[in-house]
Scaffold this active site. Structure first.
Site, PDB file in Angstrom:
ATOM      1  CD  GLN A 114      76.527  25.246  10.149  1.00 50.27           C
ATOM      2  OE1 GLN A 114      75.486  25.336   9.521  1.00 50.27           O
ATOM      3  NE2 GLN A 114      77.667  25.718   9.678  1.00 50.27           N
ATOM      4  CG  ASN A 117      70.700  24.131   4.033  1.00 54.35           C
ATOM      5  OD1 ASN A 117      70.394  25.236   3.591  1.00 54.35           O
ATOM      6  ND2 ASN A 117      71.968  23.744   4.175  1.00 54.35           N
ATOM      7  CD  GLU A 118      74.039  24.658   0.891  1.00 52.78           C
ATOM      8  OE1 GLU A 118      74.877  23.802   1.224  1.00 52.78           O
ATOM      9  OE2 GLU A 118      74.317  25.860   0.696  1.00 52.78           O
ATOM     10  CG  HIS A 152      71.143  23.530   7.841  1.00 52.92           C
ATOM     11  ND1 HIS A 152      70.844  24.804   7.405  1.00 52.92           N
ATOM     12  CD2 HIS A 152      72.452  23.350   7.540  1.00 52.92           C
ATOM     13  CE1 HIS A 152      71.930  25.370   6.890  1.00 52.92           C
ATOM     14  NE2 HIS A 152      72.929  24.495   6.954  1.00 52.92           N
TER      15      HIS A 152
END
Ligand code: BGC
Length: 429
Positions: free
Chosen positions: A20, A158-159, A114
């Site tokens: 990102q 992540n998540e 991620h």
């Protein structure tokens, strides 16, 4: 005795993810998807906010604001651009990022995965392949052998629950899926089939992280976390290891208790076995979700919504912390909490209210060790591109000039005072 402030050594910071912000992450599956015909990505990630080159300046900026922690991710496709080939220069890059954190007294929290995966992993079956936990653990081991002494906290995936959360949400009869997600073809929508062709994979064999939601695939994710954690602990025993989960505050209304309970099991409780053995739990919260007897209920008509279309509800954070604390006996780190808004006053209020609720949780004896706001910068919000602004720092993507917002100064001041100035409001429960 009531503790009026946050515990000593509390981690105050903000978070990013490689894809990102870094820019030019062309060896990842997301890059392929962004450049696929018919893809719902409204724009490609491109140069990101050039964090790959500007990390020293960025880390110094975070330090000058007053923060004491930075959560970022290491990109698997850069470290291991081809299966079994590990890049010395990529390791060197992340070593320098870690050095920059330590030189600026920012405690690094490093995420190993991620959302994005190397192209080669996708060719080998991605998150549907039973070999993936082995590949993931080998990558974790490699990174930690080289960099572990500089990494006090590592989050494996992540998540990890996001794929099941998304399926739960978009298969709910009451929910209209976002652009690009067709209910009937949830597994492999047309554009994903096109991406598979680009990678030379059969359309049915393309399973990126977001799509890994079948029970078998969830097992692969769980195993990846556990094998990754064991590998990290083996080579870097002093690093504290955990996973992060995306946890909306699940609420029931008028007879929706059973439905809400089932959703909470899907989002959180089904992962308790996997978490057993972790050193900390990474909690990520953005909003609440309400459920009635027939499923999800849309936010009330007059509700204040964020740019993402969900409810602006800072009280959700403490509610979720209290919920997870019922099942956990390890410290909690708020590894993400954020709001997408063009109105920074809303962000300030969101942070203040979220922290005030968090402080009440801590005063009630819940072991919370850190708060990392999402995100440091306005950055690439996946399919929604650069239009959604979560950051405490704005970036002019032509000049790459960074401009901290009022919220950045606020969070920095809170960090400097270890939360003394968080407005102590009565928590709404
Ligand atoms: C993710 C971030 C994302 C953020 C805001 C989290 O789900 O970890 O990558 O940008 O939420 O949507």
């Amino acid at each position: 005795m009531i503790n009026k402030s946050f515990p000593e050594g509390f981690l105050w910071g903000s978070a990013t993810a490689a894809h990102q912000v870094e820019g030019s992450n062309y060896n990842s599956d997301s890059w392929v998807e962004e450049h696929t015909k018919g893809s719902p990505y409204i724009e490609p990630s491109g140069d990101g906010v050039d964090h790959y080159h500007r990390y020293r300046e960025d880390i110094a900026l975070m330090k000058n604001l007053g923060l004491n922690s930075y959560r970022f991710s290491i990109e698997w496709g850069r470290i291991e651009p081809e299966e079994g080939y590990f890049s010395v220069s990529a390791i060197h890059h992340y070593r320098d990022v870690l050095h920059a954190c330590h030189e600026n007294n920012l405690t690094p929290i490093v995420t190993l995965h991620h959302f994005t995966s190397p192209r080669w992993l996708m060719k080998k079956g991605g998150w549907a392949s039973e070999n993936t936990p082995f590949y993931f653990a080998r990558y974790c081991e490699m990174v930690m052998k080289e960099l572990g002494s500089l990494i006090p906290y590592a989050a494996t995936i992540n998540e990890l629950n996001l794929p099941v959360n998304l399926r739960e949400l978009f298969t709910d009869a009451n929910i209209v899926p976002p652009v690009g997600v067709e209910k009937s073809t949830w597994e492999t929508p047309a554009w994903k089939q096109e991406a598979a062709r680009t990678l030379g994979i059969d359309k049915n064999d393309y399973t990126g992280f977001f799509m890994a939601s079948s029970p078998e695939q969830v097992e692969i994710l769980k195993q990846s976390h556990q094998m990754g954690r064991d590998a990290i602990k083996r080579v870097s025993p002093n690093t504290k290891v955990g996973v992060t989960l995306a946890l909306p505050n699940v609420q029931s209304v008028s007879g929706g208790e059973k439905v809400a309970e089932k959703v909470w099991h899907t989002y959180f409780r089904q992962f308790l076995d996997m978490i057993n053995g972790d050193d900390f739990f990474g909690l990520q919260n953005y909003t609440r979700e309400q459920y009635g007897p027939d499923g999800r209920i849309e936010p009330p008509k007059d509700a204040l919504l964020t740019q993402m279309g969900y409810e602006n509800d800072p009280t959700a954070l403490s509610n979720v912390v209290r919920e997870v604390a019922k099942d956990l006996s390890i410290p909690i780190i708020i590894s993400e909490h954020g709001i997408a808004t063009s109105n920074d006053k809303e962000r300030i209020e969101f942070i203040n209210k979220g922290l005030s609720g968090l402080n009440n949780c801590i005063n009630d004896g819940i072991d919370v060790r850190g708060y990392l706001y999402w995100s440091v910068f306005d950055n690439f919000e996946w399919m929604m591109g650069y239009q959604k602004t979560f950051g405490i720092i704005a970036v002019d993507r032509k000049t790459m000039k960074r401009s901290p917002k009022e919220s950045a100064y606020l969070l920095g001041e809170i960090a400097r005072n270890n939360g003394e100035n968080v407005c102590q409001e009565k928590e709404v429960r």
